[in-house]
Design a protein around this motif. Sequence first.
Motif, mmCIF file in Angstrom:
data_model
loop_
_atom_site.group_PDB
_atom_site.id
_atom_site.type_symbol
_atom_site.label_atom_id
_atom_site.label_comp_id
_atom_site.label_asym_id
_atom_site.label_seq_id
_atom_site.Cartn_x
_atom_site.Cartn_y
_atom_site.Cartn_z
ATOM 1 N N GLY A 1 0.402 -1.081 0.607
ATOM 2 C CA GLY A 1 0.079 0.497 0.019
ATOM 3 C C GLY A 1 0.756 1.437 0.275
ATOM 4 N N GLU A 2 0.098 2.048 -1.102
ATOM 5 C CA GLU A 2 1.368 3.579 -0.856
ATOM 6 C C GLU A 2 0.399 4.565 -0.082
ATOM 7 N N ALA A 3 0.916 5.540 0.496
ATOM 8 C CA ALA A 3 0.306 6.499 1.471
ATOM 9 C C ALA A 3 0.519 8.255 0.734
ATOM 10 N N LEU A 4 -0.104 8.767 0.328
ATOM 11 C CA LEU A 4 -0.023 10.221 -0.342
ATOM 12 C C LEU A 4 0.388 11.326 0.400
ATOM 13 N N ALA A 5 1.453 11.707 0.823
ATOM 14 C CA ALA A 5 1.988 13.202 1.574
ATOM 15 C C ALA A 5 0.660 13.999 2.098
ATOM 16 N N GLY A 6 -0.067 13.962 0.822
ATOM 17 C CA GLY A 6 -1.143 15.174 0.807
ATOM 18 C C GLY A 6 -2.650 14.627 2.100
ATOM 19 N N HIS A 7 -2.721 13.111 1.576
ATOM 20 C CA HIS A 7 -3.541 12.379 2.645
ATOM 21 C C HIS A 7 -3.679 12.100 4.041
ATOM 22 N N LEU A 8 -2.228 11.743 4.098
ATOM 23 C CA LEU A 8 -1.672 12.107 5.449
ATOM 24 C C LEU A 8 -1.921 13.546 5.922
ATOM 25 N N ILE A 9 -2.104 14.860 5.496
ATOM 26 C CA ILE A 9 -1.532 15.729 5.901
ATOM 27 C C ILE A 9 -2.946 17.035 6.469
ATOM 28 N N ILE A 10 -3.657 16.861 4.678
ATOM 29 C CA ILE A 10 -4.882 17.196 4.551
ATOM 30 C C ILE A 10 -6.398 16.747 4.668
ATOM 31 N N ASP A 11 -7.487 17.228 5.260
ATOM 32 C CA ASP A 11 -8.681 17.143 5.162
ATOM 33 C C ASP A 11 -9.482 17.203 4.727
ATOM 34 N N ASP A 12 -10.265 16.674 4.649
ATOM 35 C CA ASP A 12 -11.854 17.479 3.541
ATOM 36 C C ASP A 12 -12.232 18.641 3.699
ATOM 37 N N SER A 13 -12.149 19.243 4.440
ATOM 38 C CA SER A 13 -12.328 20.604 4.906
ATOM 39 C C SER A 13 -11.851 21.591 3.587
ATOM 40 N N VAL A 14 -11.009 20.964 3.212
ATOM 41 C CA VAL A 14 -10.904 22.549 2.239
ATOM 42 C C VAL A 14 -11.267 21.886 0.837
ATOM 43 N N TYR A 15 -13.138 21.181 0.865
ATOM 44 C CA TYR A 15 -13.597 21.066 -0.457
ATOM 45 C C TYR A 15 -14.814 22.022 -0.228
ATOM 46 N N GLN A 16 -14.897 22.465 1.565
ATOM 47 C CA GLN A 16 -15.927 23.523 1.499
ATOM 48 C C GLN A 16 -15.710 25.049 1.588
ATOM 49 N N SER A 17 -14.633 25.468 1.161
ATOM 50 C CA SER A 17 -14.397 26.800 0.575
ATOM 51 C C SER A 17 -15.391 27.706 -0.202
ATOM 52 N N GLU A 18 -15.623 28.569 -0.581
ATOM 53 C CA GLU A 18 -16.580 29.220 -1.214
ATOM 54 C C GLU A 18 -15.294 30.621 -1.937
ATOM 55 N N ASP A 19 -14.386 29.857 -1.836
ATOM 56 C CA ASP A 19 -13.360 30.781 -2.816
ATOM 57 C C ASP A 19 -13.012 29.110 -3.683
ATOM 58 N N PHE A 20 -13.846 29.205 -5.721
ATOM 59 C CA PHE A 20 -13.700 27.837 -5.857
ATOM 60 C C PHE A 20 -12.336 27.910 -6.633
ATOM 61 N N GLU A 21 -10.933 28.935 -6.526
ATOM 62 C CA GLU A 21 -10.843 28.884 -6.928
ATOM 63 C C GLU A 21 -9.208 27.849 -6.095
ATOM 64 N N PHE A 22 -9.660 27.985 -4.668
ATOM 65 C CA PHE A 22 -8.961 27.376 -3.855
ATOM 66 C C PHE A 22 -9.654 26.000 -3.662
ATOM 67 N N ALA A 23 -11.520 25.651 -3.835
ATOM 68 C CA ALA A 23 -11.750 24.633 -3.367
ATOM 69 C C ALA A 23 -10.712 23.398 -4.429
ATOM 70 N N ALA A 24 -11.193 24.355 -5.891
ATOM 71 C CA ALA A 24 -10.552 23.504 -7.030
ATOM 72 C C ALA A 24 -9.139 22.864 -7.090
ATOM 73 N N ALA A 25 -8.441 23.901 -6.477
ATOM 74 C CA ALA A 25 -7.099 23.373 -6.782
ATOM 75 C C ALA A 25 -6.492 22.022 -5.579
ATOM 76 N N HIS A 26 -7.696 21.830 -4.919
ATOM 77 C CA HIS A 26 -7.412 20.378 -4.103
ATOM 78 C C HIS A 26 -8.088 19.471 -4.253
ATOM 79 N N VAL A 27 -9.015 19.290 -5.512
ATOM 80 C CA VAL A 27 -9.295 18.488 -6.159
ATOM 81 C C VAL A 27 -8.243 17.377 -6.908
ATOM 82 N N MET A 28 -8.769 16.230 -6.517
ATOM 83 C CA MET A 28 -7.981 15.144 -7.286
ATOM 84 C C MET A 28 -8.504 13.689 -6.446
ATOM 85 N N SER A 29 -8.030 12.763 -6.819
ATOM 86 C CA SER A 29 -8.514 11.519 -6.631
ATOM 87 C C SER A 29 -7.384 10.442 -6.067
ATOM 88 N N PRO A 30 -7.978 9.584 -4.992
ATOM 89 C CA PRO A 30 -9.466 9.869 -4.904
ATOM 90 C C PRO A 30 -8.879 10.955 -3.593
#
Length: 464
Positions: free
Chosen positions: A261-290
């Motif tokens: 199994g592989e873990a991403l640095a981002g998944h270890l540090i950043i949580d899903d609250s970033v998607y709730q931002s009213e700033d489209f540019e900020f929220a979209a910048a965090h769009v990755m999958s998973p």
Amino acid sequence: MSIIIRGGTVVNADRAFKADVLCFGDKIVAVGENLDAPASATVIDASGQYVMPGGIDPHTHMNLPFMGTVTADDFFTGTAAGLAGGTTTIIDFVIPSPQQSLMEAYHQWRGWAQKAAGDYTFHVAITWWDESVHRDMGTLVRDHGVNSFKHFMAYKNAIMADDETLVKSFRRCLELGAIPTVHAENGELVYQLQQDLIRQGLTGPSSHPLSRPPAVEAEAANRAIAIADVLHTPVYIVHVSCQESLEAITRARANGQRVYGEALAGHLIIDDSVYQSEDFEFAAAHVMSPPFRSKQHQAALWHGLQGGNLHTTATDHCTFCAEQKAAGKNDFSKIPNGCGGVEDRMAVIWDAGVNTGRLTPSEFVKVTSANAAQIFNIYPRKGLIAVGSDADIVVWDPQGTRTISAKTQHNKGGFNVFEGRTVKGIPSTTLAAGKIVWHQGELRAVEGAGRHIDRPAFKPVTAT
């Protein structure tokens, strides 16, 4: 040219010890205390610092054509940024279009990679199937140093591999002594959930994680592991982001199955609250999958690294600028998926892992270089400070600090998902192939200096 690194503590995956390290050309030629060195040798003072193998990022996407655009980082800017952060080798991905010859795509990517500043090697994606794919897999393993093949279980109507393709490719990997890797998300479920959300008028970035809940990832991980089990094939699950996927890996390993199994640095540090931002540019910048997950899943991933059921850390470095992300302004499913991180992975994992007591320095080396080198069969050439290993070395200052910012990063894209985080523990010097490429804040990357690294198969390959 000789370089002697004096006075540091060498840290390998198995132990740490005081030693000097002497490099000549692109190899380490001596490791020991009070080494003699040629009078002409360049001396690097590592007093009070750690001397570790250069990082290996086993999951990057440089110069990737994806979702109607091409990533902001090419192989020079991306690998140069990696060198600044202590990562000296990347494993990137050749991703053929459906019906495109594997060999044609492979040579296309090799051409793009000619400008790399650091060493590189490739996984090759299986995006479709016929007898030519079967044949080309053999050619890639036998003649081109490829020993891993990627399978996207997501991205319906694009590069998604169905179960028939998975079974045939996994079987072929076993024949060839190669390892299949898997992006585990149920592509059909993702597609249907995306359509449901769009019909409801929920078109913003906050819908992205709703279209890819943990169960979607877990189903695909369980399915890939089951297929591998039936076929007696090892399997490597990329960017594990949720507790349920980790549990599937843990169960399989407890039953004796060879699953990594592989873990991403981002998944270890950043949580899903970033998607709730009213700033489209900020929220979209965090769009990755998973997508980024809740803190509960973050805690599980750290436990996976600590317990040995997650083995590597990566970034899935795949940068897009704000203008590119804006393609999904009115439809989140059209936001190009991807974030950066190749420059920051080592520092954020040290800071959040070693500084908190979650990882020892030797465990840090395991998850940032040694395990990837072993899994993908380039150990002990990479991932080790020892005589005969490549002189890919990071001198690590555990007291050094840096505040991460898009304004000072070396990669492109104009955004950093770790923006504002101050990390303690940074590279003071990076050597790649025996040359100083980063020193005290100065990047000395040279376009084209990187080498393609052949990765041998795990067994002799005949012309099947």
